[in-house]
Motif scaffolding. Structure first.
Motif, PDB file in Angstrom:
ATOM      1  N   LEU A  92      14.747   8.932  10.626  1.00  0.00           N
ATOM      2  CA  LEU A  92      14.135   7.627  10.415  1.00  0.00           C
ATOM      3  C   LEU A  92      12.812   7.784   9.685  1.00  0.00           C
ATOM      4  O   LEU A  92      12.045   8.707   9.976  1.00  0.00           O
ATOM      5  CB  LEU A  92      13.908   6.933  11.768  1.00  0.00           C
ATOM      6  N   LEU A  93      12.558   6.904   8.735  1.00  0.00           N
ATOM      7  CA  LEU A  93      11.347   6.966   7.921  1.00  0.00           C
ATOM      8  C   LEU A  93      10.375   5.877   8.363  1.00  0.00           C
ATOM      9  O   LEU A  93      10.738   4.701   8.445  1.00  0.00           O
ATOM     10  CB  LEU A  93      11.716   6.763   6.449  1.00  0.00           C
ATOM     11  N   LEU A  94       9.134   6.288   8.656  1.00  0.00           N
ATOM     12  CA  LEU A  94       8.095   5.329   9.036  1.00  0.00           C
ATOM     13  C   LEU A  94       7.765   4.429   7.852  1.00  0.00           C
ATOM     14  O   LEU A  94       7.621   4.908   6.728  1.00  0.00           O
ATOM     15  CB  LEU A  94       6.807   6.068   9.437  1.00  0.00           C
ATOM     16  N   VAL A  95       7.644   3.135   8.095  1.00  0.00           N
ATOM     17  CA  VAL A  95       7.259   2.210   7.037  1.00  0.00           C
ATOM     18  C   VAL A  95       6.204   1.249   7.586  1.00  0.00           C
ATOM     19  O   VAL A  95       6.040   1.103   8.792  1.00  0.00           O
ATOM     20  CB  VAL A  95       8.462   1.400   6.489  1.00  0.00           C
ATOM     21  N   GLN A  96       5.496   0.596   6.663  1.00  0.00           N
ATOM     22  CA  GLN A  96       4.504  -0.407   7.039  1.00  0.00           C
ATOM     23  C   GLN A  96       4.766  -1.662   6.224  1.00  0.00           C
ATOM     24  O   GLN A  96       5.286  -1.580   5.112  1.00  0.00           O
ATOM     25  CB  GLN A  96       3.090   0.104   6.740  1.00  0.00           C
ATOM     26  N   LYS A  97       4.373  -2.789   6.781  1.00  0.00           N
ATOM     27  CA  LYS A  97       4.509  -4.042   6.037  1.00  0.00           C
ATOM     28  C   LYS A  97       3.729  -3.916   4.733  1.00  0.00           C
ATOM     29  O   LYS A  97       2.626  -3.410   4.711  1.00  0.00           O
ATOM     30  CB  LYS A  97       3.979  -5.210   6.865  1.00  0.00           C
ATOM     31  N   GLY A  98       4.343  -4.350   3.630  1.00  0.00           N
ATOM     32  CA  GLY A  98       3.682  -4.282   2.322  1.00  0.00           C
ATOM     33  C   GLY A  98       3.965  -2.993   1.572  1.00  0.00           C
ATOM     34  O   GLY A  98       3.746  -2.907   0.371  1.00  0.00           O
ATOM     35  N   GLU A  99       4.475  -1.965   2.268  1.00  0.00           N
ATOM     36  CA  GLU A  99       4.760  -0.675   1.633  1.00  0.00           C
ATOM     37  C   GLU A  99       6.079  -0.739   0.866  1.00  0.00           C
ATOM     38  O   GLU A  99       7.045  -1.352   1.318  1.00  0.00           O
ATOM     39  CB  GLU A  99       4.856   0.394   2.729  1.00  0.00           C
ATOM     40  N   LYS A 100       6.114  -0.109  -0.310  1.00  0.00           N
ATOM     41  CA  LYS A 100       7.347  -0.060  -1.115  1.00  0.00           C
ATOM     42  C   LYS A 100       8.157   1.177  -0.730  1.00  0.00           C
ATOM     43  O   LYS A 100       7.596   2.256  -0.529  1.00  0.00           O
ATOM     44  CB  LYS A 100       7.002   0.026  -2.609  1.00  0.00           C
TER      45      LYS A 100
END
Length: 197
Positions: A92-100
């Protein structure tokens, strides 16, 4: 895209034996990585994860035991080679709101090809795109209405949702229409039989 909330537990045991015990407990071992953080080893409930993965590029909110909360997308899923619906491991890859993020989005078709027994060849079953992590399209739909043999739909011909851009060459072929080969193959077969006799 809506988030799917899944409870997760930190994983302290490693190796094949530990992975077998985890799967026997109806859980899936996994690892969360990204943003330069130390990889986090976890286990997830198998059924919840399987249901979530029915949506391509699903956005998962991990509720990790101990109070940690992470937003992730599936990056690599290992499925059992024989048993259908059995997951062996997930990255699983960590993501953040707004990140592409760059993901592959399934290509769906609508409409009918021109009459004449033409066949549709999927050169790419999924289209690589870059989109905001919280707005990844579930799929892209392409009209094949009336296309004849020889027609090709390239990546640049596909309408993408706002905020989504191609992550592949614009001229990359995605779909190609070919003429049916059945009659030609049957004629060749007849000729071959005559030569053998």
């Amino acid at each position: 895209m809506a988030e799917v909330k899944i409870p997760a537990q930190p994983r302290t045991e490693f190796g094949k034996g530990a992975a077998r015990r985890t799967r026997a407990a109806d859980r899936v071992p996994g690892v969360v990585y990204g943003h330069g953080a130390e990889p986090l080893h976890i286990t997830l409930p198998a059924h919840d994860l399987l249901m979530a993965l029915k949506t391509p590029n699903v956005l998962i909110r991990l509720d990790i035991e101990g109070g940690k909360n992470e937003l992730v997308i599936p990056k690599a899923v290992q499925r059992h080679p024989i048993k259908i619906g059995v997951l062996e491991h997930i990255d699983l890859l960590l993501v953040q709101k707004g990140e592409k993020v760059t993901v592959e989005v399934p290509v769906l078709t609508e409409g009918d090809l021109a009459p004449g027994g033409n066949l549709l060849e999927h050169v790419l079953n999924a289209l690589p795109v870059e989109a905001e992590a919280t707005h990844i399209p579930e799929s892209v739909t392409v009209s094949i209405e009336g296309l004849e043999a020889g027609a090709t739909i390239h990546a640049k011909d596909i309408a993408l949702p706002a905020g989504t851009v191609l992550a592949v060459e614009e001229d990359a072929p995605v779909l190609h229409v070919v003429a049916a080969q059945a009659e030609a193959a049957a004629e060749e077969g007849a000729e071959g039989e005559g030569a053998e006799a």
